[in-house]
Design an enzyme around this catalytic site. Structure first.
Site, PDB file in Angstrom:
ATOM      1  N   CYS A   1     -26.539 -19.055  14.938  1.00 36.00           N
ATOM      2  CA  CYS A   1     -27.754 -19.871  14.922  1.00 36.00           C
ATOM      3  C   CYS A   1     -28.191 -20.245  16.336  1.00 36.00           C
ATOM      4  CB  CYS A   1     -27.536 -21.132  14.089  1.00 36.00           C
ATOM      5  SG  CYS A   1     -27.215 -20.794  12.344  1.00 36.00           S
TER       6      CYS A   1
ATOM      7  N   ASP B   1     -52.725 -21.672   2.376  1.00 35.47           N
ATOM      8  CA  ASP B   1     -52.910 -22.197   1.014  1.00 35.47           C
ATOM      9  C   ASP B   1     -51.661 -22.887   0.486  1.00 35.47           C
ATOM     10  OD1 ASP B   1     -51.259 -20.000   0.704  1.00 35.47           O
ATOM     11  OD2 ASP B   1     -52.543 -18.956  -0.755  1.00 35.47           O
TER      12      ASP B   1
END
Length: 219
Positions: free
Chosen positions: A45, A139
């Protein structure tokens, strides 16, 4: 169960390294990339956060906001950021959620609903399912979900490629073939009849099979 493509991304409020946010308000009229990590101060990470920081201008060009997540607290994210800058050459330049109550991880199907307790007592292996990428449109619908194992670093060039395809196909009635890259030929969507296609593409198209209609990428 990970959220399916086409569903509305759950809204939430969360503390981040850049202050408190309400997710849908934060997205606004942009696209968004939400990507999660099982634990701060983990090696794979660390490389990912640094890589994404370097690539942020590419996401900016595409109108895509970046949001990271780890179940560790925000103050640990800030300390981790120093290590990321030292080892990767760039610190995160986007907000990181401190999901200490597991709320977002549960909303997005990355951890079971029964999980509770102090996140600092949990190991990366306990949170190994918190390794997702969600691409969300203006959206607020989920457009793509990728789930990675802890031992495989994410390919952000592929994620940029997918975003190029998603944005192109949202604007034009086309689809992109395997291994497509920006500027290459595309396929007329199956929802477009031949009569419609003749109007949209008066120059015609290549048709190796009736169901494969190839045209240059629309501008």
């Amino acid at each position: 169960m990970t959220l399916p493509i086409g569903t509305t991304a759950p809204d939430f409020e969360a503390e981040t390294t850049e202050g408190k946010i309400k997710f849908h308000d934060w997205i606004g009229n942009s696209w968004a990339l939400l990507f999660s990590h099982p634990k701060d101060f983990t090696p794979v990470c660390t490389t990912e956060l640094g890589a994404l920081a370097k690539l942020k201008p590419e996401f900016d060009k595409r109108g895509v906001k970046l949001m990271g997540l780890s179940v560790d607290p925000v103050d640990r994210h800030a300390k981790w950021s120093e290590d990321i800058k030292e080892t990767q050459g760039a610190a995160p330049n986007y907000p990181m959620i401190g999901d200490t109550d597991y709320n977002v991880s549960k909303l997005y199907g990355m951890l079971p609903a029964a999980i509770s307790g102090d996140p600092l007592t949990r190991t990366a292996a306990d949170n190994q399912t918190v390794r997702n990428v969600f691409i969300i449109g203006p959206d607020k619908k989920i457009k793509l979900v990728l789930v990675y194992p802890m031992t495989t670093g994410r390919n952000f060039q592929e994620i940029l490629r997918v975003i190029d395809s998603l944005q192109l196909t949202a604007k034009h009635r086309v689809a992109t073939p395997a291994d497509w890259n920006q500027g290459e030929d595309v396929i007329i969507a199956g929802s477009v009849s031949n009569d419609e296609a003749k109007t949209i593409y008066p120059q015609g198209w290549k048709e190796p099979k009736p169901y494969i209609r190839i045209v240059p990428q629309p501008k």
